[in-house]
Structures are given as structure tokens and as C-alpha cells.
Design a protein around this motif. Sequence first.
Motif, PDB file in Angstrom:
ATOM      1  N   ASN A 141      48.626   0.435  32.220  1.00  0.00           N
ATOM      2  CA  ASN A 141      48.367   0.893  30.032  1.00  0.00           C
ATOM      3  C   ASN A 141      47.896   2.000  30.179  1.00  0.00           C
ATOM      4  OD1 ASN A 141      47.223   0.291  27.661  1.00  0.00           O
ATOM      5  ND2 ASN A 141      47.977  -1.387  27.736  1.00  0.00           N
ATOM      6  N   LYS A 142      48.366   3.145  29.405  1.00  0.00           N
ATOM      7  CA  LYS A 142      47.295   4.314  29.339  1.00  0.00           C
ATOM      8  C   LYS A 142      46.617   4.291  28.515  1.00  0.00           C
ATOM      9  CE  LYS A 142      51.567   7.426  30.719  1.00  0.00           C
ATOM     10  NZ  LYS A 142      51.973   8.675  30.289  1.00  0.00           N
ATOM     11  N   LYS A 154      47.630  10.124  34.679  1.00  0.00           N
ATOM     12  CA  LYS A 154      47.740  10.133  36.494  1.00  0.00           C
ATOM     13  C   LYS A 154      47.688   9.417  36.651  1.00  0.00           C
ATOM     14  CE  LYS A 154      44.173  12.230  39.994  1.00  0.00           C
ATOM     15  NZ  LYS A 154      44.643  10.323  40.520  1.00  0.00           N
ATOM     16  N   ALA A 155      48.663   8.956  37.877  1.00  0.00           N
ATOM     17  CA  ALA A 155      49.359   7.862  38.062  1.00  0.00           C
ATOM     18  C   ALA A 155      48.441   7.681  39.467  1.00  0.00           C
ATOM     19  CB  ALA A 155      50.710   7.834  39.034  1.00  0.00           C
ATOM     20  N   PRO A 156      48.137   6.755  39.305  1.00  0.00           N
ATOM     21  CA  PRO A 156      46.977   6.701  40.647  1.00  0.00           C
ATOM     22  C   PRO A 156      48.051   6.417  42.033  1.00  0.00           C
ATOM     23  CG  PRO A 156      47.430   3.975  39.988  1.00  0.00           C
ATOM     24  CD  PRO A 156      47.967   5.500  39.694  1.00  0.00           C
ATOM     25  N   ALA A 157      47.412   6.990  43.344  1.00  0.00           N
ATOM     26  CA  ALA A 157      47.858   7.300  44.084  1.00  0.00           C
ATOM     27  C   ALA A 157      48.293   6.475  45.504  1.00  0.00           C
ATOM     28  CB  ALA A 157      47.772   9.009  44.969  1.00  0.00           C
ATOM     29  N   ASN A 158      47.402   5.567  45.473  1.00  0.00           N
ATOM     30  CA  ASN A 158      46.800   4.601  46.462  1.00  0.00           C
ATOM     31  C   ASN A 158      46.350   3.431  46.138  1.00  0.00           C
ATOM     32  OD1 ASN A 158      43.904   5.456  46.625  1.00  0.00           O
ATOM     33  ND2 ASN A 158      44.532   7.529  46.954  1.00  0.00           N
ATOM     34  N   PRO A 274      57.173  -1.901  21.763  1.00  0.00           N
ATOM     35  CA  PRO A 274      56.944  -0.180  21.612  1.00  0.00           C
ATOM     36  C   PRO A 274      55.647   0.375  21.243  1.00  0.00           C
ATOM     37  CG  PRO A 274      57.475  -1.616  19.694  1.00  0.00           C
ATOM     38  CD  PRO A 274      58.125  -1.943  20.836  1.00  0.00           C
ATOM     39  N   ASP A 275      54.524  -0.975  21.304  1.00  0.00           N
ATOM     40  CA  ASP A 275      53.368  -0.467  20.829  1.00  0.00           C
ATOM     41  C   ASP A 275      52.240   0.252  22.139  1.00  0.00           C
ATOM     42  OD1 ASP A 275      54.034  -2.738  20.973  1.00  0.00           O
ATOM     43  OD2 ASP A 275      52.433  -3.391  21.082  1.00  0.00           O
ATOM     44  N   ILE A 276      52.869  -0.771  23.331  1.00  0.00           N
ATOM     45  CA  ILE A 276      52.316   0.118  24.350  1.00  0.00           C
ATOM     46  C   ILE A 276      52.255   1.189  25.147  1.00  0.00           C
ATOM     47  CG2 ILE A 276      51.809  -1.126  26.783  1.00  0.00           C
ATOM     48  CD1 ILE A 276      52.872  -4.139  25.939  1.00  0.00           C
ATOM     49  N   ASN A 277      51.759   1.969  25.380  1.00  0.00           N
ATOM     50  CA  ASN A 277      51.622   3.276  25.908  1.00  0.00           C
ATOM     51  C   ASN A 277      51.698   3.187  27.151  1.00  0.00           C
ATOM     52  OD1 ASN A 277      51.980   5.916  25.871  1.00  0.00           O
ATOM     53  ND2 ASN A 277      50.140   6.184  25.363  1.00  0.00           N
ATOM     54  N   PHE A 278      52.658   3.326  28.397  1.00  0.00           N
ATOM     55  CA  PHE A 278      52.488   3.169  30.137  1.00  0.00           C
ATOM     56  C   PHE A 278      53.381   4.426  30.453  1.00  0.00           C
ATOM     57  CE2 PHE A 278      56.762   1.823  28.566  1.00  0.00           C
ATOM     58  CZ  PHE A 278      57.378   1.898  29.608  1.00  0.00           C
ATOM     59  N   GLY A 279      52.795   4.054  31.697  1.00  0.00           N
ATOM     60  CA  GLY A 279      53.410   4.949  32.286  1.00  0.00           C
ATOM     61  C   GLY A 279      54.326   4.620  34.030  1.00  0.00           C
ATOM     62  N   VAL A 280      54.847   5.020  34.553  1.00  0.00           N
ATOM     63  CA  VAL A 280      55.153   4.218  35.642  1.00  0.00           C
ATOM     64  C   VAL A 280      55.642   5.433  36.641  1.00  0.00           C
ATOM     65  CG1 VAL A 280      56.701   2.235  34.501  1.00  0.00           C
ATOM     66  CG2 VAL A 280      57.736   4.220  35.004  1.00  0.00           C
ATOM     67  N   THR A 281      55.306   4.802  38.110  1.00  0.00           N
ATOM     68  CA  THR A 281      54.936   5.147  39.305  1.00  0.00           C
ATOM     69  C   THR A 281      55.469   4.368  40.117  1.00  0.00           C
ATOM     70  OG1 THR A 281      53.677   6.706  40.797  1.00  0.00           O
ATOM     71  CG2 THR A 281      52.948   5.157  40.130  1.00  0.00           C
TER      72      THR A 281
END
Length: 412
Positions: A141-142, A154-158, A274-281
Motif C-alpha cells: 500500500n503506497k 520502492k518495492a521491497p527486495a527481500n 480505486p482509492d487504494i494506491n498500491f504497487g506490486v512486485t
Amino acid sequence: MIKRLLAATSIITLCLASGASAAEKIEMWVRSGIGESFKKVVEAYNASHENQVAMTEVPFSELVQKYATAIAGGQAPDALSLDLIYTPAFAAAGQLEDLTDWAKALPYFNSLSPSHVQLGTYQDRIYGLPLSVETSIFAWNKDLYKKAGLDPEKAPANWEEIEANAEKIRALGDDIYGFYFSGGGCGGCMIFTFTPLVWGSGADILSADGKIATLDTPEMRKAVDIYRSMVKKDLVPASAASDNGANFLTFTNGKIGQQSLGAFAIGTLVTEHPDINFGVTLIPGVNGGTSSFAGGDNFVITKGTKKIDAVKEFLEYTYSMDGQKIMAKYGSLPTRGDIADKVLEGLDPRMQVGIKAIEVAKTPYTLQFNDLINSANGPWATFTNAAIYGDDVDGAFSNAQSEMQSIIDTGQ
């Protein structure tokens, strides 16, 4: 499992009468909740082809039993959208058409989802091909990242980063939590989201041939430790311990900082939240690397159907550019990697992560998937809950390893 179901009724020869007219009516069963993507493909095919598909939805929990019984009674549909994990068992029981020669002649065969093809293969023959592709991904959740002083882009890498980020998000207080998973004996949930932690680092819970349980590895021990640590630090809601999958999409409430989900959730979030600002990895492995669970359905054809040519025509339509675009428009990932970029043109760019996941995704190959993994009382579901929430981690490993091997040996 399938053999036991088939043994419940007497086996009689499958006799499906072919239609008298030139046009064929294909009887096809799908599981309830298959979604709009496949329904729209059927509508488009029926509107543009002489042959027609009559689609029947069967409750998900009843589909495997009902199909096995229908086969035994000679009343099976021509084709089926079957959860890919069950394909080996039906193939081993001799109930599916061998599609090997036709499949390998398809010009895009090598571009089809590899895990689906693998699960559709039994003794080097192909009995199932990918229909719908699902993968597991990691979402954050950004907005909560930003509030916690983290870089929202920045997506977590580990997993060290994931846990550290979860701590900062939990520090926001109240009912805001840093991480979530459905840990209440939901085997399907945990094979989907938890196993990639060990797959990404080269370990597995079963041998490649499915005959040896390989649960107790340093990688799985580390994965358990990571989850236990987050639970102990109160970074995960207490309700996760009893969630049997009903609240798998808790991330959509906007109060969860991070969660491993299915790529299908991207469409759900975009259209319904649509109110949730999210990223995916991609989901990180415990010692590096990335992985994913390849889920979804395989397309199988009942052995003995007289409409095999018509069924193949329909499947080729779903694999066409038009068919693939229709499915993607309604939230399904492309099954063909060679045209994936074109299929996803104009759609949410986060869908691309789901495509990348296909390349690193795995699915356990076993004829006993339900008994080993999906069953709420099976060794995998019991293990994940006991190992993460219980006091005897060594006992949880020992019991699960032993029970898994016993189930495998009994089924040989």
C-alpha cells in the motif's frame, strides 16, 4: 483421490452421441466463480462461429466429485475447465483425451504457460493445456508506506525489508498492520503465497516426481521464522490465525501495508477499490531469487467425446489474439507469452508483474494434491498453522513431513 471417486460407481463405456447437423454443440463445465473473462470468450465465440459452446457452472467445491461421477456414468461433458492441480490425477485415471500431437503442432505451444503444461502432462503425454492463468505476487500500500516514512515507489527486495517496513507501518497505530496472510488452516492460500519463499531460493516441499516429501529444509525453516517473527511482533492482525481464506483479500480494506496476493487482485483493486494506491512486485525468496505459484485452470477434453474437433477449434479461438484480449480485458492473464505484451496493451501496467511471475512460477506435481495440500485437515494446512502459531516448531515439521510421506506412499 480420483480413482477412489471413480470406484464409487461402476465404470461404463463413455458414449457421447455426435450431433446430426454440421454444427456441433459443445457441452463444457466450468467451476463457479470462473469470472467474466472466460464467459466473455464463450459469448464472442458463439457469436462468430457455427459451432456453439454450452457452458455450465458447477459449484467449485463439487466440480471434481461431480466430474468423476459423470465420467463413471457416461454422462460427462465434452470439455472441462479444471483446476490445473487435478489434471495429473484425471490423466492417470485414463479419463482425458491425449492431446500431445495436436498440442505440439500448435505454432505457439512453447509459449504456453509452462506450469500449466507440466501439470497437464502425465507419463510424457499431454492431457491438459492452459485455459486461465493465475500467479501470486507481492503487493504494498503506497499511501501507508508514505505515512510510515517509506519510499512508496520502492518495492521491497527481500524479507528483511518487508519485516522492517511492516514494523514502521504498524507504528502508525490503531488497526493499521504491516502484513497479512490467511493462516487458519487454509492450505490453498498458503501454498499460493507462502511456498514461493522457499521456491525462490531453490528448495521445495516435494521432489520433482512428487514421490518424496521434502518439507524440512533450511529454507522452509527460515520462511517459518520470518512469519513467526512478524506474528510475535504484532505486525499481523490476530484474525489471520483463524482466517480459512474467507478474508484472503484483506489488503483491500486499506489498512494492511503489505500482502502476498493473486494477480487477479490487481483487477479487483483497480475496479472495486480505486482509492487504494498500491504497487506490486514478485515474491522474494528467503535467500534471494523470486518465485510465484502458478494457479488457474487447465482445459481438458473428456476421453471418448465425438466432438473433439469442435472442442479444439474453440480452444484455438481462446488462444487467438482476439480471445486473449477478451480474457485480459476482464482480468485474466494471457496464457501465451509470445503475444502477452500486445494482449496487455492499454491495460493496467501492473498486470505485467503477473506475466513476469509466470516465468518463475511453480506448481507442485502430485496425484494427491487435495489430500496433501488443499484439505483443511491435511498435513500442509496443519503444518503452516502449527509451525507459525504453535509452540512446537520441530514437532510441526516432524509431523507434517511424516504424514505427507505416508500419504504419498499409500497412493503409490
